[in-house]
Scaffold this active site. Structure first.
Site, PDB file in Angstrom:
ATOM      1  N   LYS A   1       0.841  -1.207   0.000  1.00  0.00           N
ATOM      2  CA  LYS A   1       0.000   0.000   0.000  1.00  0.00           C
ATOM      3  C   LYS A   1       0.868   1.246   0.000  1.00  0.00           C
ATOM      4  O   LYS A   1       1.934   1.258   0.623  1.00  0.00           O
ATOM      5  CB  LYS A   1      -0.861  -0.010   1.275  1.00  0.00           C
ATOM      6  CG  LYS A   1      -1.543   1.295   1.598  1.00  0.00           C
ATOM      7  CD  LYS A   1      -2.386   1.188   2.858  1.00  0.00           C
ATOM      8  CE  LYS A   1      -2.867   2.570   3.283  1.00  0.00           C
ATOM      9  NZ  LYS A   1      -3.781   2.564   4.404  1.00  0.00           N
TER      10      LYS A   1
ATOM     11  N   GLU B   1      -8.247  11.397  13.019  1.00  0.00           N
ATOM     12  CA  GLU B   1      -7.336  10.289  13.358  1.00  0.00           C
ATOM     13  C   GLU B   1      -6.389  10.647  14.494  1.00  0.00           C
ATOM     14  O   GLU B   1      -5.540  11.542  14.370  1.00  0.00           O
ATOM     15  CB  GLU B   1      -6.527   9.875  12.112  1.00  0.00           C
ATOM     16  CG  GLU B   1      -5.681   8.643  12.370  1.00  0.00           C
ATOM     17  CD  GLU B   1      -5.483   7.752  11.145  1.00  0.00           C
ATOM     18  OE1 GLU B   1      -5.884   8.159  10.034  1.00  0.00           O
ATOM     19  OE2 GLU B   1      -4.931   6.660  11.320  1.00  0.00           O
TER      20      GLU B   1
ATOM     21  N   GLU C   1      -6.591  -2.725   3.245  1.00  0.00           N
ATOM     22  CA  GLU C   1      -5.918  -1.447   3.479  1.00  0.00           C
ATOM     23  C   GLU C   1      -5.923  -1.114   4.978  1.00  0.00           C
ATOM     24  O   GLU C   1      -4.934  -0.631   5.533  1.00  0.00           O
ATOM     25  CB  GLU C   1      -6.708  -0.387   2.688  1.00  0.00           C
ATOM     26  CG  GLU C   1      -6.040   0.942   2.586  1.00  0.00           C
ATOM     27  CD  GLU C   1      -6.972   1.969   1.885  1.00  0.00           C
ATOM     28  OE1 GLU C   1      -7.753   1.576   0.992  1.00  0.00           O
ATOM     29  OE2 GLU C   1      -6.911   3.139   2.269  1.00  0.00           O
TER      30      GLU C   1
ATOM     31  N   GLU D   1     -12.639  10.274  -3.801  1.00  0.00           N
ATOM     32  CA  GLU D   1     -12.432  10.163  -2.346  1.00  0.00           C
ATOM     33  C   GLU D   1     -11.635  11.368  -1.828  1.00  0.00           C
ATOM     34  O   GLU D   1     -11.946  11.928  -0.769  1.00  0.00           O
ATOM     35  CB  GLU D   1     -11.695   8.859  -2.039  1.00  0.00           C
ATOM     36  CG  GLU D   1     -11.517   8.614  -0.559  1.00  0.00           C
ATOM     37  CD  GLU D   1     -10.822   7.284  -0.274  1.00  0.00           C
ATOM     38  OE1 GLU D   1     -11.215   6.246  -0.856  1.00  0.00           O
ATOM     39  OE2 GLU D   1      -9.866   7.290   0.528  1.00  0.00           O
TER      40      GLU D   1
HETATM   41  C1  LIG Z   1      -4.511  10.426   4.079  1.00  0.00           C
HETATM   42  C2  LIG Z   1      -5.733  10.764   4.455  1.00  0.00           C
HETATM   43  O1  LIG Z   1      -6.569   9.878   5.069  1.00  0.00           O
HETATM   44  C3  LIG Z   1      -6.094   8.682   5.613  1.00  0.00           C
HETATM   45  C4  LIG Z   1      -6.932   8.442   6.806  1.00  0.00           C
HETATM   46  C5  LIG Z   1      -8.119   7.762   6.725  1.00  0.00           C
HETATM   47  C6  LIG Z   1      -8.451   7.051   5.576  1.00  0.00           C
HETATM   48  C7  LIG Z   1      -7.585   6.976   4.530  1.00  0.00           C
HETATM   49  C8  LIG Z   1      -7.947   6.214   3.306  1.00  0.00           C
HETATM   50  O2  LIG Z   1      -8.987   5.537   3.304  1.00  0.00           O
HETATM   51  O3  LIG Z   1      -7.243   6.317   2.299  1.00  0.00           O
HETATM   52  C9  LIG Z   1      -6.225   7.570   4.579  1.00  0.00           C
HETATM   53  O4  LIG Z   1      -5.309   6.548   4.846  1.00  0.00           O
HETATM   54  C10 LIG Z   1      -6.267  12.114   4.261  1.00  0.00           C
HETATM   55  O5  LIG Z   1      -7.376  12.390   4.724  1.00  0.00           O
HETATM   56  O6  LIG Z   1      -5.572  12.959   3.687  1.00  0.00           O
END
Ligand SMILES: C=C(O[C@H]1C=CC=C(C(=O)O)[C@@H]1O)C(=O)O
Length: 419
Positions: free
Chosen positions: A177, A222, A266, A403
């Site tokens: 990843k 987070e 992921e 996204e």
């Molecule tokens: C890198 C980011 O989110 C991370 C945190 C939650 C979910 C994420 C995802 O699903 O890709 C990312 O890893 C961002 O918001 O810039």
């Protein structure tokens, strides 16, 4: 290297914390300049003024800041009548994502107001005894006006090509990843009064941690690591789906997110990276086997709360340093993913995706990951917004772009005038 001019404090800091009557919303107390914030569901810390600060960079930026903090705390003269995490001597901090970027800092404000579990307090910090200033709402922040948004160095078509390139590198080089980010540049009519977007973010995303340190602000969902009275907690997020605004549909989407093998995979990488980094510091670790779905107004995430009991006396900043960069912002394996980011991303992340939060003299603290965030540039009118996505072997570029757009919504909306 630290900046000794700024790190020098001419004498021991005198620190006094005492309970106060509730002064209302913490963010409403902030003056326009030198304001610091860390607010969650109405609780948290706000501060202003600058009693001491250190600026660090490079691979040793966390260790150097931690050492400076220990020295400062050791020599401070503290009278703390509150005795809770965040009372007494406290610093706000923000660290760069990369070892190669300048901009990491710890700043000790002159005045801090905190609230936690129904108790509100003020901390005065300085070289002399000062009287508590009146703690009343400051003048209303100036609303942002005229925001226009444009792509940064990479436009959305190029970014999708980048995602496709990352997918082929993941397959070819056997990576699991990598997280790729993009930026959007906002230009405003006049310099941003950061208190306006902070108030909006805290209102609209109360379950996130709304922060501001030296022009870097946002509302992150987070929690990289919290250390309080020996208990270590980390909220790991990875795996995302956009909300539609229709509750019934969103509930069905939450179900599909919880079953999606791409997102579960992921997520698993991110949980593993956090659990592995905390293991040397903790006993009694609890790592749930199944994630829950965290609902935010713009997106839903797979989420896991990892907990443990501190066993080696490390402070919150040391824990943050050993967790950074987690797979939620770097990738898996970490070193290869970070190298790939450096090769393909074409973005200076600055403090985006780095740890942001606070630390107290006991070593307790909270360090979130600087996501859903933006950097105010020196002219005050230019604001760089960031969002990234975890890319795995079966990621689809157009979906990742969508996204990233959803992740940009909180700060983007906060830069528009209230309607
Ligand atoms: C890198 C980011 O989110 C991370 C945190 C939650 C979910 C994420 C995802 O699903 O890709 C990312 O890893 C961002 O918001 O810039």
């Amino acid at each position: 290297m630290s900046n000794p001019a700024l790190a020098d404090v001419p004498g021991p800091l005198l620190v006094r914390s005492a309970p106060i009557d509730d002064p209302g919303a913490l963010l409403s107390l902030l003056p326009q300049d030198d304001a610091f914030a860390w607010v969650h569901n109405g609780d948290g810390l706000v501060g202003w003024g600058r009693a001491a600060e250190v600026h660090t960079s490079g691979k040793g930026r966390f260790a150097e800041a931690e050492q400076w903090w220990r020295d400062l705390a050791q020599h401070a003269v503290v009278r703390d009548e509150v005795g809770t995490p965040g009372s007494g001597l406290v610093a706000f901090g923000s660290f760069t994502f990369s070892d190669d970027t300048e901009g990491s800092a710890l700043v000790v404000p002159e005045i801090v107001v905190g609230r936690r579990d129904g108790v509100t307090w003020v901390t005065l910090i300085g070289l002399g005894i000062t009287a508590t200033p009146p703690l009343v709402p400051s003048s209303a922040p100036r609303e942002p006006s005229g925001a226009t948004f444009s792509d940064g160095a990479v436009d959305s078509a190029e970014w999708q090509q980048m995602v496709a390139e990352a997918v082929s590198r993941i397959v070819r080089d056997d990576l699991d990843k990598v997280v790729l980010a993009r930026e959007l540049v906002a230009t405003l009519d006049e310099p941003l009064d950061v208190r306006a977007p902070l108030a909006r973010l805290a209102e609209q995303y109360p379950s996130c941690w709304t922060f501001h340190v030296d022009g870097f602000f946002g509302s992150t969902p987070e929690m990289l690591v919290r250390l309080e009275r020996g208990l270590v907690t980390s909220r790991v997020l990875a795996g995302t789906i956009r909300r539609t605004g229709d509750d019934t549909r969103d509930l069905a989407l939450a179900g599909s997110l919880a079953r999606s093998s791409k997102d579960l995979e992921e997520h698993e990488y991110a949980v593993r990276s956090v659990a592995d980094a905390l293991a040397p510091h903790c006993t009694n670790m609890f790592v749930p086997e199944t994630p829950f779905v965290l609902h935010l107004p713009n997106v839903m995430h797979l989420a896991t709360d990892v907990t443990g009991v501190m066993r080696n006396g490390a402070g919150a900043l040391t824990l943050a340093a050993s967790l950074h960069p987690s797979a939620a912002v770097g990738g898996t394996p970490t070193a290869e993913a970070v190298r790939l980011i450096g090769q393909v991303e074409r973005l200076d992340r600055g403090r985006y995706a780095g740890p942001v939060g606070w630390i107290d003299a006991r070593g307790d603290g909270e360090w979130g990951i600087g996501l859903r965030s933006a950097q105010i540039e020196d002219d005050g009118r230019t604001v760089r917004l960031f969002a990234g996505c975890g890319i795995v072997a079966d990621s689809v570029p157009a979906d990742e772009l969508a996204e990233s757009e959803a992740k940009l919504i909180p700060v983007r909306d906060a830069l528009r005038p209230r309607t």
